[in-house]
Design an enzyme around this catalytic site. Structure first.
Site, PDB file in Angstrom:
ATOM      1  CG  ASN A   2      59.599 -15.967 -64.077  1.00 57.83           C
ATOM      2  OD1 ASN A   2      59.047 -15.278 -64.937  1.00 57.83           O
ATOM      3  ND2 ASN A   2      59.071 -16.168 -62.868  1.00 57.83           N
ATOM      4  CG  HIS A  42      52.975 -22.830 -53.234  1.00 67.57           C
ATOM      5  ND1 HIS A  42      53.762 -21.842 -53.755  1.00 67.57           N
ATOM      6  CD2 HIS A  42      53.628 -23.982 -53.472  1.00 67.57           C
ATOM      7  CE1 HIS A  42      54.838 -22.381 -54.281  1.00 67.57           C
ATOM      8  NE2 HIS A  42      54.782 -23.684 -54.125  1.00 67.57           N
ATOM      9  NE  ARG A  64      56.031 -22.061 -50.851  1.00 68.71           N
ATOM     10  CZ  ARG A  64      56.604 -21.232 -51.729  1.00 68.71           C
ATOM     11  NH1 ARG A  64      57.740 -21.569 -52.318  1.00 68.71           N
ATOM     12  NH2 ARG A  64      56.039 -20.083 -52.036  1.00 68.71           N
ATOM     13  CE1 TYR A 111      58.933 -16.818 -53.756  1.00 65.85           C
ATOM     14  CE2 TYR A 111      58.864 -17.902 -51.621  1.00 65.85           C
ATOM     15  CZ  TYR A 111      58.796 -17.959 -52.996  1.00 65.85           C
ATOM     16  OH  TYR A 111      58.576 -19.157 -53.599  1.00 65.85           O
ATOM     17  CG  ASP A 135      61.236 -20.896 -50.870  1.00 62.75           C
ATOM     18  OD1 ASP A 135      62.412 -20.652 -50.506  1.00 62.75           O
ATOM     19  OD2 ASP A 135      60.871 -20.895 -52.064  1.00 62.75           O
ATOM     20  CG  HIS A 168      62.539 -16.817 -52.355  1.00 67.96           C
ATOM     21  ND1 HIS A 168      62.862 -15.775 -53.185  1.00 67.96           N
ATOM     22  CD2 HIS A 168      62.029 -17.774 -53.162  1.00 67.96           C
ATOM     23  CE1 HIS A 168      62.553 -16.080 -54.432  1.00 67.96           C
ATOM     24  NE2 HIS A 168      62.047 -17.297 -54.453  1.00 67.96           N
ATOM     25  CD  GLU A 205      62.216 -23.941 -51.798  1.00 72.05           C
ATOM     26  OE1 GLU A 205      61.119 -24.395 -51.402  1.00 72.05           O
ATOM     27  OE2 GLU A 205      62.356 -23.344 -52.872  1.00 72.05           O
ATOM     28  CD  GLU A 226      63.564 -21.884 -56.192  1.00 79.65           C
ATOM     29  OE1 GLU A 226      62.728 -22.623 -55.666  1.00 79.65           O
ATOM     30  OE2 GLU A 226      63.403 -20.661 -56.313  1.00 79.65           O
ATOM     31  NE  ARG A 285      63.040 -26.096 -54.023  1.00 80.43           N
ATOM     32  CZ  ARG A 285      61.862 -26.195 -54.648  1.00 80.43           C
ATOM     33  NH1 ARG A 285      61.214 -27.348 -54.653  1.00 80.43           N
ATOM     34  NH2 ARG A 285      61.341 -25.155 -55.266  1.00 80.43           N
ATOM     35  CG  HIS A 342      61.667 -24.650 -59.148  1.00 76.39           C
ATOM     36  ND1 HIS A 342      62.290 -23.800 -60.031  1.00 76.39           N
ATOM     37  CD2 HIS A 342      60.768 -23.895 -58.467  1.00 76.39           C
ATOM     38  CE1 HIS A 342      61.779 -22.580 -59.901  1.00 76.39           C
ATOM     39  NE2 HIS A 342      60.865 -22.606 -58.953  1.00 76.39           N
ATOM     40  CG  ASP A 364      58.833 -19.680 -62.718  1.00 78.04           C
ATOM     41  OD1 ASP A 364      58.195 -19.881 -61.673  1.00 78.04           O
ATOM     42  OD2 ASP A 364      60.064 -19.776 -62.797  1.00 78.04           O
ATOM     43  CD  GLU A 421      57.513 -25.189 -55.945  1.00 73.82           C
ATOM     44  OE1 GLU A 421      58.654 -25.335 -56.436  1.00 73.82           O
ATOM     45  OE2 GLU A 421      57.086 -24.110 -55.503  1.00 73.82           O
ATOM     46  CD1 TRP A 458      61.679 -10.671 -54.032  1.00 76.40           C
ATOM     47  CD2 TRP A 458      62.078 -12.336 -55.479  1.00 76.40           C
ATOM     48  NE1 TRP A 458      60.487 -11.308 -54.296  1.00 76.40           N
ATOM     49  CE2 TRP A 458      60.709 -12.335 -55.175  1.00 76.40           C
ATOM     50  CE3 TRP A 458      62.588 -13.294 -56.363  1.00 76.40           C
ATOM     51  CZ2 TRP A 458      59.825 -13.262 -55.729  1.00 76.40           C
ATOM     52  CZ3 TRP A 458      61.719 -14.199 -56.914  1.00 76.40           C
ATOM     53  CH2 TRP A 458      60.336 -14.180 -56.602  1.00 76.40           C
TER      54      TRP A 458
HETATM   55  C1  GCO Z   1      59.568 -21.852 -55.424  1.00 72.89           C
HETATM   56  C2  GCO Z   1      60.332 -20.719 -55.994  1.00 72.89           C
HETATM   57  C3  GCO Z   1      59.577 -19.803 -56.887  1.00 72.89           C
HETATM   58  C4  GCO Z   1      60.535 -18.822 -57.536  1.00 72.89           C
HETATM   59  C5  GCO Z   1      60.133 -18.589 -58.951  1.00 72.89           C
HETATM   60  C6  GCO Z   1      61.072 -17.624 -59.655  1.00 72.89           C
HETATM   61  O1  GCO Z   1      60.053 -22.411 -54.477  1.00 72.89           O
HETATM   62  O2  GCO Z   1      58.524 -22.175 -55.976  1.00 72.89           O
HETATM   63  O3  GCO Z   1      61.129 -20.098 -55.033  1.00 72.89           O
HETATM   64  O4  GCO Z   1      58.504 -19.158 -56.258  1.00 72.89           O
HETATM   65  O5  GCO Z   1      60.604 -17.636 -56.835  1.00 72.89           O
HETATM   66  O6  GCO Z   1      60.101 -19.819 -59.594  1.00 72.89           O
HETATM   67  O7  GCO Z   1      60.778 -17.550 -61.009  1.00 72.89           O
HETATM   68 MG    MG Z   2      61.857 -21.722 -53.831  1.00 70.07          MG
END
Ligand code: GCO
Ligand code: MG
Length: 393
Positions: free
Chosen positions: A28, A113, A138, A150, A201, A203, A227, A253, A274, A303, A307, A330, A393
């Site tokens: 991605n 999600h 989630r 996020y 998550d 993130h 996560e 991930e 992940r 993951h 994407d 996921e 991010w």
């Molecule tokens: C998740 C991930 C995604 C990522 C994305 C980036 O746990 O699903 O954190 O949301 O941010 O795959 O390309």
């Molecule tokens: Mg994630």
């Protein structure tokens, strides 16, 4: 390259007997680098090789490059690996999971999600997932005072963070975030009952001690996992988190090889790994990661964001159903347009995905349709603290 709503890179390998296999190579926001890696450096080495020699070709591409690891290299190798497994399955006339040892379970438990701008909103969305039969959900919600964050999107069944042709800028406030998440979990546990698994998550946004505190604050609501609590470059961080909370930890991930998670696993600093098929070197390498993790009681939790294309999802499901230490998968649904471009054989029922019995991966690409949607540059957002400092991010 095709962009049926979002970008996907797909590798198609054809044998001189006319059998073809597909592999996902999507990275991605950096898609074209993998296209170049494949076209300029990998494909020339594949012409004329024996498509059955999956392990040898994997080693050839990994060791042979000299420059090992990294997301671009490993996504390219993964695409080749997936495509070769697809070919082998088609030639054998068997779904891939049969070649991996057969099914260990009747389906693959997935998590959906639920996201919303407020706690109430998020809980409502979570209830709608529960009504669809999801056993694991989630939870991500907006943070009071922040215009975006996020995991919170307009659309409730899809989430596409790569949303602009130059990076969108988000803002961040750790204190406000840490106040809202335990309240979200409290409300969700009360509304959804004891049985459903609840995930979150972070993130990569907390320091280890902040993560320790959040994990502890969530303990009364028994989260399935927390996560990416902290960036994982410095893996010592996870020791500190572990000292402070029994909330299970998931990470990986953005990992690409066993070498990225070997110490976290062998020191038992995580509970779920992940890493997934496309970014971690394909089925061949992910099997190795899972086997290693099994020795230490670590389960998988691949993951599965949008994407990762339906090609990767199919590969992941064959993997998930055939390994002993599967944890969860996921599952973020793709848009209808994506599903049209990639007709696939998996289906959702009662909280699980089922891969079906089609030979190989059980997924295809409609190349005519794919050609109608050319690549469109799209970036993931960046994130800044409210004083402008660039953050994670
Ligand atoms: C998740 C991930 C995604 C990522 C994305 C980036 O746990 O699903 O954190 O949301 O941010 O795959 O390309
Ligand atoms: Mg994630």
């Amino acid at each position: 390259m095709t962009c049926p709503g979002r970008n996907f890179v797909t590798l198609k390998i054809e044998t001189d007997q006319g059998v073809y296999g597909l592999g996902d190579a999507t990275l991605n926001g950096r898609e074209l680098s993998v296209v170049s890696y494949l076209e300029d450096h990998v494909i020339p080495c594949l012409i004329g090789r024996d498509a059955h020699q999956i392990e040898d070709i994997w080693q050839y591409l990994y060791r042979g490059a000299y420059w090992r690891r990294g997301p671009v290299t490993m996504s390219a190798i993964a695409a080749v690996d997936m495509a070769l497994w697809d070919i082998k399955g088609k030639i054998a006339g068997l779904p891939l999971y049969q070649l991996l040892g057969g099914a260990c379970r009747t389906g693959v438990m997935v998590y959906g999600h639920a996201n919303g701008t407020t706690i109430e909103n998020t809980v409502e969305v979570a209830q709608s997932y529960q009504a669809l039969g999801y056993k694991a959900i989630r939870l991500q919600c907006g943070v009071p005072g922040l215009s975006s964050t996020y995991g919170v999107s307009k659309d409730k069944m899809f989430y596409e963070p790569a949303d602009a042709d130059l990076p969108t800028e988000n803002e961040w406030n750790t204190e406000a975030y840490m106040r809202v998440v335990p309240k979200l979990f409290k409300a969700a546990r009360e509304a959804l009952g004891d049985e459903v698994h609840l995930l979150h998550d972070v993130h990569h946004r907390l320091t280890p001690i902040e993560a320790g505190r959040l994990g502890r604050d969530l303990e009364p609501y028994r989260p399935f996992w927390m996560e990416d609590a902290t960036p994982a470059e410095n893996q010592e961080s996870f020791k500190l988190i572990r000292q402070h909370t029994t909330t299970p930890l998931a990470v990986g991930e953005i990992f690409n090889t066993l070498w990225d998670c070997k110490d976290l696993i062998s020191n038992q600093l995580i509970d779920y790994i992940r890493a997934t098929v496309v970014h971690a070197g394909g089925i061949t390498h992910l099997k190795r990661i899972a086997s290693f993790a099994d020795v230490y009681g670590v389960k998988t939790g691949c993951h599965g964001a949008t994407d990762l294309s339906p090609v990767c999802m199919s590969a992941a499901l064959h993997f998930d159903v055939s390994i002993p230490n599967f944890g969860i998968q996921e599952y973020m649904r793709h848009t209808e347009l994506t599903d049209e471009v990639f007709p696939h054989n998996y289906s959702f029922k009662a909280g699980s995905l089922h891969i079906g019995e089609a030979p190989g991966l059980g997924v295809d690409i409609d190349e005519e349709k794919a050609a109608k949607y050319p690549y469109q540059r799209a970036y993931l957002p960046v994130n800044r603290l409210q004083d402008g400092t660039l953050f994670n991010w």
